[in-house]
Scaffold this active site. Structure first.
Site, PDB file in Angstrom:
ATOM      1  N   ASP A  69       0.806  -1.217   0.000  1.00 40.84           N
ATOM      2  CA  ASP A  69       0.000   0.000   0.000  1.00 40.84           C
ATOM      3  C   ASP A  69       0.839   1.266   0.000  1.00 40.84           C
ATOM      4  O   ASP A  69       0.441   2.284  -0.571  1.00 40.84           O
ATOM      5  CB  ASP A  69      -0.917   0.024   1.231  1.00 40.84           C
ATOM      6  CG  ASP A  69      -1.971  -1.068   1.202  1.00 40.84           C
ATOM      7  OD1 ASP A  69      -1.988  -1.839   0.223  1.00 40.84           O
ATOM      8  OD2 ASP A  69      -2.767  -1.153   2.149  1.00 40.84           O
ATOM      9  N   ALA A  77      -4.408  -6.333  -0.635  1.00 38.05           N
ATOM     10  CA  ALA A  77      -3.505  -7.289   0.007  1.00 38.05           C
ATOM     11  C   ALA A  77      -2.903  -8.264  -1.000  1.00 38.05           C
ATOM     12  O   ALA A  77      -1.702  -8.562  -0.947  1.00 38.05           O
ATOM     13  CB  ALA A  77      -4.245  -8.055   1.106  1.00 38.05           C
ATOM     14  N   HIS A 201     -21.994 -27.871 -14.556  1.00 38.29           N
ATOM     15  CA  HIS A 201     -23.406 -27.504 -14.452  1.00 38.29           C
ATOM     16  C   HIS A 201     -24.054 -28.258 -13.302  1.00 38.29           C
ATOM     17  O   HIS A 201     -23.799 -29.451 -13.120  1.00 38.29           O
ATOM     18  CB  HIS A 201     -24.128 -27.851 -15.766  1.00 38.29           C
ATOM     19  CG  HIS A 201     -25.604 -27.626 -15.703  1.00 38.29           C
ATOM     20  ND1 HIS A 201     -26.168 -26.377 -15.795  1.00 38.29           N
ATOM     21  CD2 HIS A 201     -26.633 -28.494 -15.519  1.00 38.29           C
ATOM     22  CE1 HIS A 201     -27.475 -26.478 -15.685  1.00 38.29           C
ATOM     23  NE2 HIS A 201     -27.787 -27.764 -15.527  1.00 38.29           N
TER      24      HIS A 201
END
Length: 217
Positions: A69, A77, A201
């Site tokens: 950061d 993160a 599916h």
């Protein structure tokens, strides 16, 4: 407030004003770097307080590196962890570089919101010729079974090449689903690749293939 806080909304199809017990207001973040005396070590920061680094995460000081950061957006993160891995490999002598095509973002609200690559607004800003394909989850058997047909899967393709430019998903488990889109972006996949990939599916991930199928030929 004992009686609650009444909140109004803006935008297309906006809901009516609603009362809430609490409202969280976020005005942004800034790096906590100004009190670290970084200048004494020769580490330069920009006007907002982010540490300046080159493409290899090296700061302006010899033998000092920075990731995460504190070097700027996106402040996520998983982005910082990947930067750390790349830097460690680089320091170990491996020929690596940090240049992802897409960094996914996830907002853990209900419903979850996840996206990667270009958004529709960014594609318009870049004046790209693109097409949008959406698959509402009301058409998903799995979403119906979950009782969560409020979701939607949205794909953005380059109109000429059909290459995937961006993906956005809203609905439960969108954070888990977005990785397929990230891989497709990293591999330069086109609509046909996603449409002809066999999805299990019934699953929510089928909506990615279904949306891509609207563009594939």
């Amino acid at each position: 407030v004992k009686s609650g806080i009444e909140v109004g909304f803006e935008g297309k199809n906006k809901p009516k004003s609603t009362k809430f017990d609490k409202v969280l207001v976020c005005v942004g973040r800034h790096p906590n770097s100004r009190d670290l005396s970084l200048e004494k070590a020769g580490v330069a920061i920009d006007e907002r307080g982010f540490i300046k680094v080159d493409a290899g995460f090296k700061t302006t000081a010899p033998k000092i590196y920075a990731i995460g950061d504190v070097i700027g957006n996106p402040m996520l993160a998983h982005k910082a962890m990947h930067e750390g891995t790349v830097l460690a490999d680089s320091l170990a002598g491996k020929d690596v570089v940090f240049e992802p095509r897409a960094i996914p973002a996830v907002v853990f609200t209900d419903p979850v919101i996840a996206w990667a690559g270009l958004t529709e607004a960014e594609a318009k800003e870049k004046k790209l010729d693109f097409v949008i394909r959406k698959m509402p989850w009301s058409a998903s058997g799995r979403a119906v079974a979950l009782g969560r047909t409020d979701g939607v899967t949205k794909l953005i393709f380059d109109k000429a090449t059909q290459r995937l430019l961006g993906i956005g998903i809203t609905g439960p488990h969108a954070g888990e689903m977005i990785s397929e889109g990230v891989l497709a972006l990293e591999m330069g996949a086109v609509a046909y690749d996603l449409a002809t990939m066999i999805h299990p599916h019934p699953t929510l991930s089928e909506t990615i293939g279904d949306a891509a199928g609207m563009s594939a030929d």
